[in-house]
Write a protein that holds these residues in place. Structure first.
Motif, PDB file in Angstrom:
ATOM      1  N   ARG A 149       0.836  -1.299   0.237  1.00  0.00           N
ATOM      2  CA  ARG A 149       0.137  -0.073  -0.026  1.00  0.00           C
ATOM      3  C   ARG A 149       0.820   1.252   0.126  1.00  0.00           C
ATOM      4  O   ARG A 149       1.839   1.231   0.698  1.00  0.00           O
ATOM      5  N   PRO A 150       0.414   2.346  -0.666  1.00  0.00           N
ATOM      6  CA  PRO A 150       1.028   3.591  -0.512  1.00  0.00           C
ATOM      7  C   PRO A 150       1.255   4.104   0.820  1.00  0.00           C
ATOM      8  O   PRO A 150       2.258   4.788   1.100  1.00  0.00           O
ATOM      9  N   ARG A 151       0.377   3.846   1.540  1.00  0.00           N
ATOM     10  CA  ARG A 151       0.343   4.368   2.821  1.00  0.00           C
ATOM     11  C   ARG A 151      -0.678   3.591   3.888  1.00  0.00           C
ATOM     12  O   ARG A 151      -1.468   3.065   3.417  1.00  0.00           O
TER      13      ARG A 151
END
Length: 213
Positions: free
Chosen positions: A181-183
């Motif tokens: 996940r990107p964040r």
């Protein structure tokens, strides 16, 4: 059971639902969270999320949120937890619907039900209450290493019926999906404070699984 926790629940229930049904709802929660096999997803997990919620209530981006809805979602989000099933979140949300009865028409209940259902995927939340509740649920990922290791060991105990080889594959897949996940955290507060530590914890556990540990 901690009477402070019970009194807090009764207060939230009265404000969100009304004066009736609190005792039956509490018994339903205690039947779930009190199960002997709940090595992580028990009352201590609920208590930790409530404490985390209390710690951030006064922050500018959080102080205006529906705290009762968040507390209610925390109280019910793992009420039904069977490691052999994939619909625990939906069943936990349904339990809140059943317990609340006619209270389902209230915004607070609808919001709590949506938050509980969102824990199934832990994807981006539309409502700010949902984003906060999901971050509270994942806060353990960014905990100090000893706390994270205890969490990971408790999860393994809950899945004791799964053979080691299958566990390593399945758990590694979960960790990799988080790491991709990107964040991990959706609120600025949790992202700034826990993102780096969480990624380090997840990566280390994934490496240990790959090594056969």
């Amino acid at each position: 059971m901690d009477q402070t926790l019970r009194r807090r629940f009764d207060g939230v229930w009265t404000r969100a639902v009304g004066g009736s049904g609190a005792e039956a709802a509490w018994r339903a929660l205690d039947a779930g969270y009190g199960e002997a096999a709940r090595h992580y997803h028990g009352w201590p997990h609920v208590r930790a999320l409530l404490a985390g919620h209390d710690a951030v209530r006064g922050l500018p981006d959080i102080s205006g949120l529906d705290g009762d809805a968040i507390d209610l979602a925390i109280s019910f989000h793992d009420a039904v937890y069977d490691p052999a099933r994939s619909d625990n979140e939906a069943r936990s949300a349904d339990l809140l619907v059943t317990c609340s009865g006619s209270g389902l028409g209230r915004d607070c209940i609808r919001s709590a039900v949506a938050m509980i259902r969102a824990t199934a995927a832990h994807g981006p939340g539309e409502a700010p209450e949902t984003r906060l509740m999901l971050d509270l649920d994942l806060a353990v990922l960014g905990a100090p290493r000893a706390t994270y290791d205890a969490y990971a060991a408790a999860i393994r105990r809950e899945y004791a019926m799964v053979p080691d080889a299958a566990w390593r594959i399945g758990r590694a897949g979960v960790l990799d999906r988080f790491l991709d996940r990107p964040r991990l955290y959706q609120t600025g507060h949790f992202h700034d404070r826990l993102e780096s530590a969480a990624r380090a914890n997840l990566a280390d556990e994934a490496a240990a699984l790959q090594a056969g540990g």
